[in-house]
Motif scaffolding. Structure first.
Motif, PDB file in Angstrom:
ATOM      1  N   THR A 275     -26.799   7.841  -3.131  1.00  0.00           N
ATOM      2  CA  THR A 275     -28.276   6.952  -1.624  1.00  0.00           C
ATOM      3  C   THR A 275     -27.210   5.790  -0.818  1.00  0.00           C
ATOM      4  OG1 THR A 275     -27.760   5.073  -3.821  1.00  0.00           O
ATOM      5  CG2 THR A 275     -28.955   6.962  -4.039  1.00  0.00           C
ATOM      6  N   ASN A 276     -28.181   5.014  -0.028  1.00  0.00           N
ATOM      7  CA  ASN A 276     -27.750   4.290   0.643  1.00  0.00           C
ATOM      8  C   ASN A 276     -26.901   3.309  -0.016  1.00  0.00           C
ATOM      9  OD1 ASN A 276     -27.674   3.216   3.757  1.00  0.00           O
ATOM     10  ND2 ASN A 276     -28.686   1.275   2.497  1.00  0.00           N
ATOM     11  N   ASN A 277     -27.367   2.725  -1.056  1.00  0.00           N
ATOM     12  CA  ASN A 277     -26.308   1.278  -1.411  1.00  0.00           C
ATOM     13  C   ASN A 277     -25.546   1.950  -2.898  1.00  0.00           C
ATOM     14  OD1 ASN A 277     -29.078  -0.468  -1.178  1.00  0.00           O
ATOM     15  ND2 ASN A 277     -29.928  -0.099  -3.090  1.00  0.00           N
ATOM     16  N   GLN A 278     -25.091   3.143  -3.055  1.00  0.00           N
ATOM     17  CA  GLN A 278     -23.810   3.669  -3.649  1.00  0.00           C
ATOM     18  C   GLN A 278     -23.263   4.342  -2.590  1.00  0.00           C
ATOM     19  OE1 GLN A 278     -25.496   7.321  -4.322  1.00  0.00           O
ATOM     20  NE2 GLN A 278     -26.458   6.429  -6.911  1.00  0.00           N
ATOM     21  N   ALA A 279     -23.722   4.231  -0.824  1.00  0.00           N
ATOM     22  CA  ALA A 279     -22.368   4.524   0.000  1.00  0.00           C
ATOM     23  C   ALA A 279     -22.211   3.335   0.633  1.00  0.00           C
ATOM     24  CB  ALA A 279     -23.207   5.317   1.409  1.00  0.00           C
ATOM     25  N   GLU A 280     -22.615   2.202   0.541  1.00  0.00           N
ATOM     26  CA  GLU A 280     -22.823   1.141   0.626  1.00  0.00           C
ATOM     27  C   GLU A 280     -21.492   0.719  -0.249  1.00  0.00           C
ATOM     28  OE1 GLU A 280     -23.428  -0.486   3.580  1.00  0.00           O
ATOM     29  OE2 GLU A 280     -25.019  -0.304   4.432  1.00  0.00           O
ATOM     30  N   TYR A 281     -21.096   0.580  -1.741  1.00  0.00           N
ATOM     31  CA  TYR A 281     -19.922   0.057  -2.232  1.00  0.00           C
ATOM     32  C   TYR A 281     -19.109   1.223  -2.088  1.00  0.00           C
ATOM     33  CZ  TYR A 281     -21.588  -2.391  -5.760  1.00  0.00           C
ATOM     34  OH  TYR A 281     -22.835  -4.017  -6.511  1.00  0.00           O
ATOM     35  N   GLU A 282     -19.071   2.239  -1.966  1.00  0.00           N
ATOM     36  CA  GLU A 282     -18.470   2.838  -1.605  1.00  0.00           C
ATOM     37  C   GLU A 282     -17.455   2.678   0.231  1.00  0.00           C
ATOM     38  OE1 GLU A 282     -16.405   5.513  -2.961  1.00  0.00           O
ATOM     39  OE2 GLU A 282     -17.975   6.590  -4.375  1.00  0.00           O
ATOM     40  N   THR A 283     -18.283   2.181   0.784  1.00  0.00           N
ATOM     41  CA  THR A 283     -17.716   1.255   2.326  1.00  0.00           C
ATOM     42  C   THR A 283     -16.865   0.112   1.704  1.00  0.00           C
ATOM     43  OG1 THR A 283     -19.319   2.294   3.991  1.00  0.00           O
ATOM     44  CG2 THR A 283     -18.235   0.623   4.437  1.00  0.00           C
ATOM     45  N   LEU A 284     -17.750  -0.542   0.770  1.00  0.00           N
ATOM     46  CA  LEU A 284     -16.652  -1.534   0.375  1.00  0.00           C
ATOM     47  C   LEU A 284     -15.014  -0.900  -0.742  1.00  0.00           C
ATOM     48  CD1 LEU A 284     -16.132  -5.073  -0.239  1.00  0.00           C
ATOM     49  CD2 LEU A 284     -17.911  -4.203  -2.522  1.00  0.00           C
ATOM     50  N   ILE A 285     -15.429   0.005  -1.141  1.00  0.00           N
ATOM     51  CA  ILE A 285     -13.896  -0.294  -1.969  1.00  0.00           C
ATOM     52  C   ILE A 285     -13.118   0.651  -1.104  1.00  0.00           C
ATOM     53  CG2 ILE A 285     -13.714   1.447  -4.029  1.00  0.00           C
ATOM     54  CD1 ILE A 285     -16.139   1.159  -5.254  1.00  0.00           C
ATOM     55  N   ALA A 286     -13.658   1.292  -0.850  1.00  0.00           N
ATOM     56  CA  ALA A 286     -12.902   1.872   0.808  1.00  0.00           C
ATOM     57  C   ALA A 286     -11.643   1.100   1.379  1.00  0.00           C
ATOM     58  CB  ALA A 286     -13.203   2.505   1.444  1.00  0.00           C
ATOM     59  N   GLY A 287     -13.084  -0.101   1.779  1.00  0.00           N
ATOM     60  CA  GLY A 287     -12.046  -1.438   2.905  1.00  0.00           C
ATOM     61  C   GLY A 287     -10.488  -2.223   1.984  1.00  0.00           C
ATOM     62  N   LEU A 288     -11.392  -2.406   0.609  1.00  0.00           N
ATOM     63  CA  LEU A 288     -10.643  -3.315   0.080  1.00  0.00           C
ATOM     64  C   LEU A 288      -9.265  -2.395  -0.278  1.00  0.00           C
ATOM     65  CD1 LEU A 288     -13.575  -4.351  -2.785  1.00  0.00           C
ATOM     66  CD2 LEU A 288     -11.903  -5.608  -1.218  1.00  0.00           C
ATOM     67  N   ASN A 289      -9.226  -1.391  -0.795  1.00  0.00           N
ATOM     68  CA  ASN A 289      -8.296  -0.346  -1.233  1.00  0.00           C
ATOM     69  C   ASN A 289      -7.370   0.039   0.428  1.00  0.00           C
ATOM     70  OD1 ASN A 289      -8.040   0.786  -3.686  1.00  0.00           O
ATOM     71  ND2 ASN A 289      -9.474   2.210  -3.218  1.00  0.00           N
ATOM     72  N   PHE A 290      -8.483   0.045   1.274  1.00  0.00           N
ATOM     73  CA  PHE A 290      -7.202  -0.214   2.761  1.00  0.00           C
ATOM     74  C   PHE A 290      -6.419  -1.746   2.772  1.00  0.00           C
ATOM     75  CE2 PHE A 290      -8.135  -0.356   7.796  1.00  0.00           C
ATOM     76  CZ  PHE A 290      -6.801   0.192   7.670  1.00  0.00           C
ATOM     77  N   ALA A 291      -7.118  -2.541   2.801  1.00  0.00           N
ATOM     78  CA  ALA A 291      -6.671  -4.324   2.480  1.00  0.00           C
ATOM     79  C   ALA A 291      -5.517  -3.477   1.414  1.00  0.00           C
ATOM     80  CB  ALA A 291      -7.543  -4.968   2.254  1.00  0.00           C
ATOM     81  N   LEU A 292      -5.726  -3.594   0.389  1.00  0.00           N
ATOM     82  CA  LEU A 292      -4.521  -3.503  -0.385  1.00  0.00           C
ATOM     83  C   LEU A 292      -3.543  -3.027  -0.298  1.00  0.00           C
ATOM     84  CD1 LEU A 292      -6.842  -3.624  -3.595  1.00  0.00           C
ATOM     85  CD2 LEU A 292      -5.426  -5.736  -2.633  1.00  0.00           C
ATOM     86  N   SER A 293      -3.159  -1.716   0.048  1.00  0.00           N
ATOM     87  CA  SER A 293      -2.151  -1.152   0.739  1.00  0.00           C
ATOM     88  C   SER A 293      -1.207  -1.605   1.855  1.00  0.00           C
ATOM     89  CB  SER A 293      -3.213   0.810   1.669  1.00  0.00           C
ATOM     90  OG  SER A 293      -4.031   0.325   2.811  1.00  0.00           O
ATOM     91  N   MET A 294      -2.409  -2.473   3.100  1.00  0.00           N
ATOM     92  CA  MET A 294      -1.342  -3.144   3.363  1.00  0.00           C
ATOM     93  C   MET A 294      -0.900  -4.790   3.085  1.00  0.00           C
ATOM     94  SD  MET A 294      -3.312  -2.758   6.974  1.00  0.00           S
ATOM     95  CE  MET A 294      -4.664  -2.059   6.097  1.00  0.00           C
ATOM     96  N   ALA A 295      -1.075  -4.796   2.031  1.00  0.00           N
ATOM     97  CA  ALA A 295      -0.461  -5.811   1.007  1.00  0.00           C
ATOM     98  C   ALA A 295      -1.692  -7.074   1.167  1.00  0.00           C
ATOM     99  CB  ALA A 295       0.889  -6.017   1.709  1.00  0.00           C
ATOM    100  N   VAL A 296      -2.301  -7.134   1.839  1.00  0.00           N
ATOM    101  CA  VAL A 296      -3.138  -8.443   2.117  1.00  0.00           C
ATOM    102  C   VAL A 296      -3.871  -9.524   0.609  1.00  0.00           C
ATOM    103  CG1 VAL A 296      -5.374  -8.904   2.940  1.00  0.00           C
ATOM    104  CG2 VAL A 296      -4.366  -7.385   4.401  1.00  0.00           C
ATOM    105  N   ASN A 297      -3.459  -9.931   1.388  1.00  0.00           N
ATOM    106  CA  ASN A 297      -3.728 -11.066   0.568  1.00  0.00           C
ATOM    107  C   ASN A 297      -4.998 -11.633   0.095  1.00  0.00           C
ATOM    108  OD1 ASN A 297      -0.921 -10.121  -1.385  1.00  0.00           O
ATOM    109  ND2 ASN A 297      -0.208 -11.720  -0.588  1.00  0.00           N
ATOM    110  N   ARG A 298      -5.085 -12.318   0.924  1.00  0.00           N
ATOM    111  CA  ARG A 298      -6.497 -13.196   1.634  1.00  0.00           C
ATOM    112  C   ARG A 298      -7.741 -12.898   2.562  1.00  0.00           C
ATOM    113  NH1 ARG A 298      -5.395 -18.605   0.081  1.00  0.00           N
ATOM    114  NH2 ARG A 298      -3.229 -18.793  -0.731  1.00  0.00           N
TER     115      ARG A 298
END
Length: 134
Positions: free
Chosen positions: A13-36
């Protein structure tokens, strides 16, 4: 600014896709050692569920919320704010024009709450910090 494409190879669903986007972005940031990190999203539902303003009743969205909160807990400082779609010019332009300078593509074969990894076509660029808009 880095652009990232997330391709879902499952029905969502659109809401599930929005969560997937958020999760992908968080993982992306964590993979680059972003703290804030400061995240902007035009999904009022996701923003309010993550910020505990809205109750999450849907069982699938509860699973997404659990994954998102788990990732959020890994940041030293995190904020998620709503940006109305009409004010989200970056995302609107990308949706209409595509991604001419694509840096990263992720392919999700199943929902992120069912798996720990996704396939990545390119490694993340070095030195990225900041915020993003979904």
């Amino acid at each position: 600014m880095l652009h990232q494409v997330v391709t879902l190879q499952f029905k969502a669903t659109n809401n599930q896709a929005e969560y997937e986007t958020l999760i992908a972005g968080l993982n992306f940031a964590l993979s680059m050692a972003v703290n804030r990190i400061q995240v902007f999203s035009d999904s009022l539902l996701v923003v309010n569920q993550v910020n505990q303003t809205f109750e999450t009743k849907d069982e699938v969205l509860k699973k997404y919320l659990q994954v998102a909160k788990s990732l959020i807990s890994l940041f030293e400082d995190f904020s998620l704010m709503h940006i109305p779609r009409e004010e989200n010019q970056v995302a609107d332009r990308l949706a209409k024009e595509g991604l001419p300078d694509l840096h990263r593509t992720q392919v999700f074969e199943r929902p992120s709450f069912e798996c720990a990894e996704v396939s990545t076509e390119e490694p993340p660029p070095a030195g990225w910090t900041g915020s993003w808009i979904t």
